[in-house]
Write a protein that holds these residues in place. Structure first.
Motif, PDB file in Angstrom:
ATOM      1  N   ASP A  19       0.599 -30.609 -11.093  1.00 54.32           N
ATOM      2  CA  ASP A  19       1.741 -29.771 -10.757  1.00 54.32           C
ATOM      3  C   ASP A  19       2.603 -30.354  -9.641  1.00 54.32           C
ATOM      4  N   GLU A  20       2.255 -31.540  -9.155  1.00 57.31           N
ATOM      5  CA  GLU A  20       3.114 -32.251  -8.208  1.00 57.31           C
ATOM      6  C   GLU A  20       4.178 -33.065  -8.936  1.00 57.31           C
ATOM      7  N   ALA A  22       6.745 -32.547 -12.041  1.00 56.78           N
ATOM      8  CA  ALA A  22       7.293 -31.608 -13.024  1.00 56.78           C
ATOM      9  C   ALA A  22       7.407 -32.217 -14.417  1.00 56.78           C
ATOM     10  N   SER A  42      14.990 -32.640 -12.570  1.00 58.39           N
ATOM     11  CA  SER A  42      14.266 -33.079 -11.369  1.00 58.39           C
ATOM     12  C   SER A  42      15.078 -34.011 -10.480  1.00 58.39           C
ATOM     13  N   ASN A  46      13.068 -31.406  -5.496  1.00 54.06           N
ATOM     14  CA  ASN A  46      11.613 -31.580  -5.512  1.00 54.06           C
ATOM     15  C   ASN A  46      11.015 -30.928  -6.758  1.00 54.06           C
ATOM     16  N   ASP A  47       9.732 -31.227  -6.988  1.00 51.02           N
ATOM     17  CA  ASP A  47       9.082 -30.742  -8.204  1.00 51.02           C
ATOM     18  C   ASP A  47       8.920 -29.227  -8.217  1.00 51.02           C
ATOM     19  N   ARG A  48       8.752 -28.632  -7.059  1.00 56.24           N
ATOM     20  CA  ARG A  48       8.623 -27.180  -6.992  1.00 56.24           C
ATOM     21  C   ARG A  48       9.893 -26.507  -7.504  1.00 56.24           C
ATOM     22  N   ASN A  49      11.046 -26.985  -7.055  1.00 56.91           N
ATOM     23  CA  ASN A  49      12.310 -26.406  -7.514  1.00 56.91           C
ATOM     24  C   ASN A  49      12.552 -26.692  -8.994  1.00 56.91           C
ATOM     25  N   ARG A  52      10.583 -24.241 -11.034  1.00 55.64           N
ATOM     26  CA  ARG A  52      11.202 -22.906 -11.026  1.00 55.64           C
ATOM     27  C   ARG A  52      12.328 -22.849 -12.056  1.00 55.64           C
TER      28      ARG A  52
END
Length: 223
Positions: A19-20, A22, A42, A46-49, A52
């Motif tokens: 999950d680091e 995307a 991407s 970052n991968d978190r955004n 989402r």
């Protein structure tokens, strides 16, 4: 020339989660178009955004296809991917990509030999070398995507300080073909955790003794 096997051996202790990354998460769907969309989204975030934004898209559309992207209004697509930033620009490119890849065109491209498939992808607005290489590598092809972390690490190690293509070729020369994707992921992790743009952790880096940048530092230059 640096030894790719030795580099991977030294980096094997790095603990990274899927999950680091995307694009790697998207590739588990076995939907190449979803992987491509995640890679485009991407860019410059970052991968978190990214995840989402991908969550929004999948909740709205389900299984992602070019045709479903094309059915969205520009405004709705922009809003869905807003968490990843640059949403207007990325939405514009996703629409162009979807138009070019509708009707099974992506599957046709991916049936070609790697370099020919890469050339075809690069003809599409919104798909640059990194996006094409990341998609192809996640589809099991023999290439290495070069993001900003990998470019920085490669330059500091002395592997390549040239263009994107020069760096890609240099990395492909030192790593075994079967290790291309693993090398891509581990070099990103190294760039994020040790070989940072500012205040690199050279003193703790597992590659410090084979790194040109580390050798150039004076005592106290890095933590």
């Amino acid at each position: 020339m640096k030894d790719g096997k030795e580099i991977l051996k030294r980096l094997s202790f790095l603990d990274f989660r899927e999950d680091e990354y995307a694009s790697l998460v998207a590739s588990r769907s076995s939907n190449p178009f979803e992987t491509l969309v995640a890679t485009v989204i991407s860019q410059n975030t970052n991968d978190r955004n990214t995840m989402r934004a991908m969550k929004n898209l999948k909740e709205r559309l389900g299984y992602l296809t070019p045709e479903k992207i094309m059915e969205l209004s520009d405004e709705e697509l922009e809003e869905l991917i807003r968490p990843a930033g640059l949403h207007k620009q990325k939405a514009k490119y996703l629409k162009l990509i979807a138009e070019r890849l509708s009707g099974g065109a992506l599957e046709e491209i991916l049936s070609l030999e790697t370099e020919e498939a890469r050339d075809r992808l690069l003809e599409i607005p919104g798909i640059g070398p990194k996006t094409a290489d990341v998609l192809l590598s996640l589809m099991g092809r023999e290439t290495i995507g070069v993001d900003r972390h990998i470019a920085r690490v490669s330059s500091r190690l002395g592997i390549s300080d040239g263009s994107y293509e020069a760096t890609r070729r240099a990395l492909m020369n030192i790593f075994d073909k079967k290790d291309y994707l693993r090398a891509h992921l581990l070099l990103i992790k190294l760039g994020r955790e040790y070989c940072r743009p500012r205040n690199p952790r050279c003193g703790e880096c597992p590659l410090r003794d084979i790194c040109d940048f580390s050798h150039s530092l004076k005592p106290g230059d890095s933590d």
